[in-house]
Design an enzyme around this catalytic site. Structure first.
Site, PDB file in Angstrom:
ATOM      1  N   HIS A   1       1.689   4.692  -2.963  1.00 47.35           N
ATOM      2  CA  HIS A   1       1.808   6.211  -2.634  1.00 47.35           C
ATOM      3  C   HIS A   1       3.173   6.763  -3.200  1.00 47.35           C
ATOM      4  O   HIS A   1       3.301   7.541  -3.740  1.00 47.35           O
ATOM      5  CB  HIS A   1       1.831   6.630  -1.114  1.00 47.35           C
ATOM      6  CG  HIS A   1       0.435   6.513  -0.344  1.00 47.35           C
ATOM      7  ND1 HIS A   1      -0.660   6.858  -0.907  1.00 47.35           N
ATOM      8  CD2 HIS A   1       0.186   5.924   0.745  1.00 47.35           C
ATOM      9  CE1 HIS A   1      -1.560   6.516  -0.319  1.00 47.35           C
ATOM     10  NE2 HIS A   1      -1.223   5.957   0.809  1.00 47.35           N
TER      11      HIS A   1
ATOM     12  N   HIS B   1      -5.350   7.536  -1.977  1.00 47.45           N
ATOM     13  CA  HIS B   1      -6.124   6.810  -1.489  1.00 47.45           C
ATOM     14  C   HIS B   1      -7.503   6.529  -2.506  1.00 47.45           C
ATOM     15  O   HIS B   1      -7.916   7.531  -3.047  1.00 47.45           O
ATOM     16  CB  HIS B   1      -6.530   6.955  -0.139  1.00 47.45           C
ATOM     17  CG  HIS B   1      -5.713   6.785   1.236  1.00 47.45           C
ATOM     18  ND1 HIS B   1      -5.307   7.570   2.124  1.00 47.45           N
ATOM     19  CD2 HIS B   1      -4.685   5.784   0.994  1.00 47.45           C
ATOM     20  CE1 HIS B   1      -4.673   7.067   2.886  1.00 47.45           C
ATOM     21  NE2 HIS B   1      -3.995   6.020   2.204  1.00 47.45           N
TER      22      HIS B   1
ATOM     23  N   HIS C   1       0.658  -1.158  -0.014  1.00 49.08           N
ATOM     24  CA  HIS C   1       0.099   0.244   0.004  1.00 49.08           C
ATOM     25  C   HIS C   1       0.797   1.099   0.129  1.00 49.08           C
ATOM     26  O   HIS C   1       0.750   2.116  -0.782  1.00 49.08           O
ATOM     27  CB  HIS C   1      -0.853   0.081   1.206  1.00 49.08           C
ATOM     28  CG  HIS C   1      -1.583   1.078   1.517  1.00 49.08           C
ATOM     29  ND1 HIS C   1      -3.096   1.323   1.011  1.00 49.08           N
ATOM     30  CD2 HIS C   1      -1.324   2.578   1.938  1.00 49.08           C
ATOM     31  CE1 HIS C   1      -3.462   2.591   1.394  1.00 49.08           C
ATOM     32  NE2 HIS C   1      -2.402   3.079   1.841  1.00 49.08           N
ATOM     33  N   GLU C   2       1.874   1.349   0.891  1.00 47.90           N
ATOM     34  CA  GLU C   2       2.678   2.466   0.891  1.00 47.90           C
ATOM     35  C   GLU C   2       3.355   2.871  -0.256  1.00 47.90           C
ATOM     36  O   GLU C   2       3.726   3.943  -0.834  1.00 47.90           O
ATOM     37  CB  GLU C   2       3.732   2.273   2.301  1.00 47.90           C
ATOM     38  CG  GLU C   2       2.874   2.233   3.563  1.00 47.90           C
ATOM     39  CD  GLU C   2       1.986   3.317   3.947  1.00 47.90           C
ATOM     40  OE1 GLU C   2       0.611   3.193   4.472  1.00 47.90           O
ATOM     41  OE2 GLU C   2       2.099   4.425   3.284  1.00 47.90           O
TER      42      GLU C   2
END
Lengths: 399, 77
Positions: free
Chosen positions: A127, A133, A123-124
């Site tokens: 980014h 998101h 997930h990170e």
């Protein structure tokens, strides 16, 4: 922007101009082995490599993405808050792309306990690559941690987002593709129900057509395992040049497998005794074997058969006269109402040898020398002529 | 910050500000805010999190605000 806006990914507005990125882990968590963290972090980057031409290489010195596990205030004005709450944060490419993880979390690997490092890292890194998101609840880029998912995969929303930034995958980069030495005349999966064609390939399955397990690989090939050996099936028989040894191709996998299935994430799971293995193509996909009780909580050992059912895409396990349904998106993944009697599957016998969903979308149950084709709509074994059970040797192995 | 405790309005203000639903408040002062802005911020968060959009700090919203999550803002400028 209105409430009726379609839910989807969001791009922050910056991305890397290059696709071959480097990274380093400058500060590790205290409770995990460095080698394990290295492996999980690479696996998390590989999630994005799977759908783009991005590559991620660990190196020292100057890198694109720096990774650190930190406590509390750690110099960027965005302090962590101890166990729970905020787990990690990362910076978009225009702000450097670095990723910070809260060292006070109970980071775990392949376990329902603690916080799964691989999923949070993947997930990170979304980014770090420019994704914001998503409000698609089941997307990896949704802001909330949703617990360990043993059969994790990107949601289409995540894939659309990352490909909006870096385009689709055009080359075989990153994790090596299964070096399937069977790239020779495999069939293309366009199937009728197999018809009888005597095969000169091998007759041991004719003499004794009972086998351990059967599954479709992610590439669409159908394999039959029996003892230490395996066969590849063609459109109507056994492919020439078989049997081969399981251990020569699925390195690290033992013989006499109890059950297997290939999930929608393209990975194949094998079960034997109390343990299971996960393979991507013919390559083991992580540190295996693991305990079934760990990765498939609620499922017993010493299984007879397993499959992903064509009727609902859920995973089913069979043992003796009972069956269990495993839904990785649910907590717990196995409802307390299981096990249930196999007799619910009208016409299917107990003590199965194998079951799988063939490329024609039907589900086939195998026991001893015979097999049964299941009619999902009728929720019963197909009532056709010739009736089921039918001879596996004749219809599947071309005898 | 709150963890696991059901957030009160002031905690919810912190949360909404931290994750981009309200303008960030200066650490050493709190600013006056009209009800409409606060309500709108809650509605935006509820819509993003897939909750029923009520504009109230109801129990579902409070429960979602204590879930473990990523520290990056949901609303990026």
């Amino acid at each position: 922007t209105g409430d009726n806006r379609a839910k989807r990914y969001a791009l922050q507005g910056s991305r890397w101009k290059v696709k071959d990125l480097t990274y380093k882990i400058s500060k590790y968590p205290s409770k995990l082995k460095r080698a394990e963290v290295d492996k999980e972090i690479q696996r998390a980057f590989d999630v994005w490599t799977g759908y783009t031409d991005l590559t991620f290489t660990p190196k020292s010195g100057q890198v694109h993405i720096e990774i650190r596990f930190e406590y509390g205030e750690h110099g960027d004005g965005d302090p962590f808050d101890g166990p729970g709450g905020t787990l990690a944060h990362a910076y978009f490419p225009v702000f450097g792309g670095d990723a910070h993880f809260d060292a006070s979390e109970a980071w775990s690997i392949n376990s329902y306990k603690g916080t799964n490092l691989f999923q949070v890292a993947a997930h990170e890194f979304g980014h770090s690559l420019g994704l914001s998101h998503s409000d698609v609840r089941q997307a990896l880029m949704a802001p909330f941690y949703r617990g360990y998912d043993p059969v994790f995969d990107l949601d289409t929303d995540d894939i659309e987002g990352i490909q909006a930034l870096y385009g689709k995958k055009t080359m075989k980069t990153g994790p090596r593709f299964g070096d399937d030495d069977d790239q020779d005349g495999g069939f293309d999966g366009s199937h009728d129900v197999p018809s009888k064609t005597p095969s000169s390939a091998d007759h041991s399955l004719c003499d004794d057509p009972k086998f351990d397990t059967i599954f479709n690989s992610a590439e669409g090939y159908t394999y039959v395992f029996k003892g230490e050996k395996y066969w590849k099936l063609t459109e109507n028989s056994v492919a020439p040049g078989y049997p081969k040894l399981i251990s020569d191709n699925w390195i690290g996998l033992p013989g006499n497998i109890d059950a297997s299935f290939t999930y929608k994430n393209g990975k194949t799971y094998f079960f034997k005794g109390s343990k299971y293995w996960r393979y991507k193509g013919k390559r083991v996909d992580g540190l295996y074997p693991k305990e079934i009780s760990e990765g498939f909580t609620g499922i017993p050992d010493d299984l007879d058969a397993s499959m992903v059912w064509s009727g609902n895409g859920k995973i089913y396990f069979f043992k003796g006269s009972k069956f269990w349904r495993f839904d990785p998106s649910q907590r717990p993944p196995v409802k307390s109402t299981y096990p249930k009697p196999i007799s619910n599957w009208d016409g299917v016998p107990n003590n199965l040898n194998a079951v799988f969903q063939w490329t024609n979308g039907y589900t086939y149950f195998f026991k001893d020398n015979a097999y049964y084709r299941f009619n999902d709509r009728a929720f019963a074994v197909d009532a056709t002529t010739p009736a089921f059970p039918r001879s596996s040797a004749y219809w599947w192995f071309g005898c | 910050k709150f963890v696991n405790a059901a957030p009160s309005d002031s905690n919810a203000l912190l949360y909404l500000s931290q994750f981009g639903y309200l303008a960030p408040s200066k650490g050493n002062s709190s600013h006056l805010m009209d009800e409409k802005t606060y309500r709108k911020a809650i509605e935006d968060f509820q819509a993003f999190a897939g909750l029923e959009v009520t504009g109230e700090l109801d129990s579902d919203t409070q429960k979602t605000m204590v879930l473990p999550r990523c520290g990056v803002k949901d609303k990026v400028g």
